[in-house]
Design a protein around this motif. Structure first.
Motif, short mmCIF file in Angstrom:
data_model
loop_
_atom_site.label_atom_id
_atom_site.label_comp_id
_atom_site.label_asym_id
_atom_site.label_seq_id
_atom_site.Cartn_x
_atom_site.Cartn_y
_atom_site.Cartn_z
N GLU A 1 0.82 -1.21 0.00
CA GLU A 1 0.00 0.00 0.00
C GLU A 1 0.86 1.26 0.00
N GLU A 2 1.98 1.26 0.74
CA GLU A 2 2.85 2.44 0.79
C GLU A 2 3.34 2.82 -0.61
N PHE A 3 3.63 1.81 -1.43
CA PHE A 3 4.08 2.06 -2.80
C PHE A 3 2.93 2.63 -3.63
N ARG A 4 1.76 2.03 -3.53
CA ARG A 4 0.61 2.47 -4.32
C ARG A 4 0.17 3.88 -3.94
N VAL A 5 0.22 4.19 -2.65
CA VAL A 5 -0.16 5.54 -2.20
C VAL A 5 0.80 6.58 -2.78
N LEU A 6 2.07 6.27 -2.78
CA LEU A 6 3.08 7.19 -3.29
C LEU A 6 3.00 7.35 -4.81
N CYS A 7 2.61 6.29 -5.49
CA CYS A 7 2.63 6.28 -6.96
C CYS A 7 1.25 6.50 -7.56
N ARG A 8 0.63 7.59 -7.19
CA ARG A 8 -0.65 7.98 -7.77
C ARG A 8 -0.40 8.87 -8.98
N THR A 9 -1.21 8.68 -10.00
CA THR A 9 -1.10 9.48 -11.21
C THR A 9 -2.24 10.49 -11.26
N ALA A 10 -2.24 11.32 -12.29
CA ALA A 10 -3.24 12.38 -12.42
C ALA A 10 -4.66 11.85 -12.36
N LEU A 11 -4.91 10.71 -12.96
CA LEU A 11 -6.27 10.16 -12.95
C LEU A 11 -6.60 9.42 -11.66
N ASP A 12 -5.60 9.13 -10.84
CA ASP A 12 -5.84 8.51 -9.53
C ASP A 12 -6.23 9.55 -8.48
N ILE A 13 -6.07 10.82 -8.84
CA ILE A 13 -6.35 11.93 -7.92
C ILE A 13 -7.68 12.55 -8.30
#
Length: 189
Positions: free
Chosen positions: A133-145
């Motif tokens: 989860e720590e990796f996924r939270v850090l690696c958000r892209t424009a469409l994930d926001i």
């Protein structure tokens, strides 16, 4: 709050430097009667966040306050050849994360390629629940926001920017005309 404070520091520093330049070479021609009437500055507008998509690619740096659109994408060069570009910070962090999960050698290379292919095809790692989860939270892209957070981030920076900010508000393909209208009104407010 952190981003707003960073932009405040950048702008205060730029204004101080513009004041020093005005002492040496004089203020900009119409400074009297301007918003700077209390003290002379060399520049009428001192800070902006300009569009820097292609320039940032060439320089290998951030494109301003835009979140990364994708960590892996296809580019076409001037002679029509296409190639995949992978964000080097993403690749490095991915390999460190996978190594920390006990992967090494060929298995590490295979999983790295698998994730990069997934990101290239889908634009996200948020659905790869086997990644920490720590990796996924850090690696958000424009469409994930969420698009509202795009606007709130621009508002935080805009408080301390003299000119404009080039900003894309990314919305999912399912966005409606009403969503677009809501975004425009929110940005205006």
């Amino acid at each position: 709050a952190w981003c707003e404070r960073i932009m405040q520091i950048v702008t205060e520093t730029a204004v101080d430097e513009s004041r020093r330049c005005a002492e040496k070479t004089g203020p900009f021609p119409a400074w009297q009667g301007s918003i700077w009437k209390d003290f002379p500055v060399r520049n009428a507008a001192i800070t902006t966040i300009a569009p820097t998509g292609t320039i940032s690619l060439l320089a290998g740096c951030s494109s301003g306050i835009e979140p990364i659109f994708s960590f892996a994408y296809t580019r076409k060069n001037t002679v029509g050849k296409t190639f995949v570009i992978v964000n080097p910070v993403f690749r490095e962090h991915l390999m460190i994360t996978l190594s920390g999960m006990g992967l090494a050698g060929e298995e590490l290379e295979k999983k790295t390629a698998e994730v990069i292919t997934h990101v290239h095809e889908t634009g996200t790692v948020q659905d790869l629940h086997w990644l920490p989860e720590e990796f996924r939270v850090l690696c958000r892209t424009a469409l994930d926001i969420n698009w509202k957070d795009h606007i709130l981030m621009q508002a935080a920076f805009q408080k301390h920017v003299h000119a404009s900010i080039s900003k894309t508000i990314n919305m999912p393909g399912s966005a409606t005309k009403e969503d677009c209208a809501e975004a425009l009104v929110m940005a205006w407010k």
